[in-house]
Design an enzyme around this catalytic site. Structure first.
Site, PDB file in Angstrom:
ATOM      1  N   SER A  10       0.771  -1.243  -0.047  1.00  0.00           N
ATOM      2  CA  SER A  10       0.115   0.023   0.122  1.00  0.00           C
ATOM      3  C   SER A  10       0.890   1.318   0.010  1.00  0.00           C
ATOM      4  CB  SER A  10      -1.076  -0.018   1.295  1.00  0.00           C
ATOM      5  OG  SER A  10      -1.543   1.290   1.338  1.00  0.00           O
ATOM      6  N   HIS A  39      -1.015  -1.498  -3.983  1.00  0.00           N
ATOM      7  CA  HIS A  39      -2.293  -1.282  -3.575  1.00  0.00           C
ATOM      8  C   HIS A  39      -2.456   0.450  -3.368  1.00  0.00           C
ATOM      9  CE1 HIS A  39      -5.825  -2.183  -0.729  1.00  0.00           C
ATOM     10  NE2 HIS A  39      -5.531  -1.099  -0.137  1.00  0.00           N
ATOM     11  N   ASP A  72      -4.911   3.415  -2.230  1.00  0.00           N
ATOM     12  CA  ASP A  72      -6.256   3.708  -1.125  1.00  0.00           C
ATOM     13  C   ASP A  72      -6.715   5.038  -1.494  1.00  0.00           C
ATOM     14  OD1 ASP A  72      -6.352   1.568   0.680  1.00  0.00           O
ATOM     15  OD2 ASP A  72      -4.372   2.270   1.100  1.00  0.00           O
ATOM     16  N   MET A 120      -9.650   7.744  -0.932  1.00  0.00           N
ATOM     17  CA  MET A 120     -10.302   8.145   0.182  1.00  0.00           C
ATOM     18  C   MET A 120     -11.020   9.471  -0.289  1.00  0.00           C
ATOM     19  SD  MET A 120      -8.087   7.333   3.303  1.00  0.00           S
ATOM     20  CE  MET A 120      -7.283   5.767   3.488  1.00  0.00           C
ATOM     21  N   HIS A 132      -8.461   0.290  -4.243  1.00  0.00           N
ATOM     22  CA  HIS A 132      -9.509   0.001  -3.073  1.00  0.00           C
ATOM     23  C   HIS A 132     -10.023   1.574  -2.788  1.00  0.00           C
ATOM     24  CE1 HIS A 132      -9.768  -0.485   1.694  1.00  0.00           C
ATOM     25  NE2 HIS A 132     -11.039  -0.392   1.007  1.00  0.00           N
ATOM     26  N   ASP A 181      -6.567  -6.121   4.918  1.00  0.00           N
ATOM     27  CA  ASP A 181      -6.091  -4.839   4.897  1.00  0.00           C
ATOM     28  C   ASP A 181      -6.102  -4.090   6.136  1.00  0.00           C
ATOM     29  OD1 ASP A 181      -5.340  -2.505   3.919  1.00  0.00           O
ATOM     30  OD2 ASP A 181      -6.952  -1.927   2.464  1.00  0.00           O
TER      31      ASP A 181
HETATM   32  C1  DX5 Z   1      -6.482   2.005   5.508  1.00  0.00           C
HETATM   33  C2  DX5 Z   1      -6.187   1.541   4.143  1.00  0.00           C
HETATM   34  C3  DX5 Z   1      -5.020   0.726   4.076  1.00  0.00           C
HETATM   35  C4  DX5 Z   1      -3.931   1.066   4.567  1.00  0.00           C
HETATM   36  C5  DX5 Z   1      -3.133   0.054   5.450  1.00  0.00           C
HETATM   37  O1  DX5 Z   1      -7.723   2.757   5.350  1.00  0.00           O
HETATM   38  O2  DX5 Z   1      -7.361   0.621   3.380  1.00  0.00           O
HETATM   39  O3  DX5 Z   1      -4.786   0.021   2.753  1.00  0.00           O
HETATM   40  O4  DX5 Z   1      -2.901   1.296   3.593  1.00  0.00           O
HETATM   41  O5  DX5 Z   1      -2.164   0.559   6.122  1.00  0.00           O
HETATM   42  P1  DX5 Z   1      -1.378  -0.110   7.417  1.00  0.00           P
HETATM   43  O6  DX5 Z   1      -0.528  -1.258   6.466  1.00  0.00           O
HETATM   44  O7  DX5 Z   1      -0.503   1.010   7.550  1.00  0.00           O
HETATM   45  O8  DX5 Z   1      -2.383  -0.435   8.391  1.00  0.00           O
HETATM   46 ZN    ZN Z   2      -6.625  -0.441   1.471  1.00  0.00          ZN
END
Ligand code: DX5
Ligand code: ZN
Length: 217
Positions: free
Chosen positions: A8, A33, A35, A37, A66, A175
């Site tokens: 990620s 990955h 993310d 948001m 994601h 995740d």
């Molecule tokens: C959180 C994201 C994750 C995040 C995970 O909302 O969906 O993909 O990057 O991060 P870590 O590995 O730091 O928990």
């Molecule tokens: Zn994620």
């Protein structure tokens, strides 16, 4: 099947985005990955299309995108054009989920459905035939660096049973809070894809941490 690692980028150094993506290229990471948001579905805003398109130009890994956004249907084709290989929507953000995942697949992407920690696995029973992956959120989505929620193991067991009983080839991805201390147990419990951000980029040697998540040592 050997499990996959999806690194990620959320926890990467965005001042050195290119360097971080090149490190992932050279590493044993299977996927990258991303993310997304929107500040509405989750209390945080991350990156959008210009960043994805830039990453796509540099990466040699499939983009595992994601979406933590409301009404993802509005953007499915744009994420496809931006280079998503796997597109995952949050169960809680979709009213007509079957239509959404069917559209994702029709555009040639793999379709994933993510579940928040409070959303039961049993709600997926009738969508399993239409999807390629279930993402079990092992933290509440919105931020990197949170602690893994232990109850997730029961959800993974239940989901694995449901998928195997239905006889479909659907990946189980996890995740949030994934690191080298819980990765082996997660794979034993039935996980196919490990997402890791903070544990990789917060370590002294990110490529070596990815290798350890892949080789489980
Ligand atoms: C959180 C994201 C994750 C995040 C995970 O909302 O969906 O993909 O990057 O991060 P870590 O590995 O730091 O928990
Ligand atoms: Zn994620």
């Amino acid at each position: 099947m050997d499990h996959l690692v999806s690194t990620s980028l959320l926890a990467a150094d965005l001042n050195n985005l290119e360097k971080e993506v090149l490190m992932i290229n050279r590493s044993k990471s299977d996927w990258l990955h991303l993310d997304i948001m929107d500040g509405v579905f989750v209390p945080n805003i991350s990156f959008g299309f210009p960043v994805i398109e830039h990453v796509k130009k540099i990466t040699e890994k499939p983009l595992d995108v994601h979406l933590m956004i409301v009404d993802p249907d509005r953007y499915i084709s744009r994420f496809c054009d931006a280079g998503a290989g796997i597109l995952t929507v949050q169960y809680e953000a979709c009213i007509h989920l079957q239509r959404t995942v069917t559209e994702i697949r029709a555009l040639g992407m793999k379709a994933g459905v993510a579940l928040n920690p409070h959303t039961p696995v049993s709600l997926l029973k009738n969508i399993i035939p239409y999807i390629d992956m279930v993402l079990i959120m092992t933290v509440n989505p919105g931020f990197g660096g949170q602690s893994f929620i232990i109850e997730s193991y029961n959800k993974i067991r239940e989901l694995r049973k449901m998928i195997d009983a239905a006889g479909y080839n659907v990946f189980v991805e996890v995740d949030g809070g994934i690191d080298t201390t819980n990765s082996a147990k997660l794979i034993d419990t039935g996980v196919d894809v490990l997402v890791a951000g903070s544990s990789v980029f917060g370590s002294d040697d990110p490529a070596e941490t990815i290798r350890r998540l892949k080789d489980l040592d």
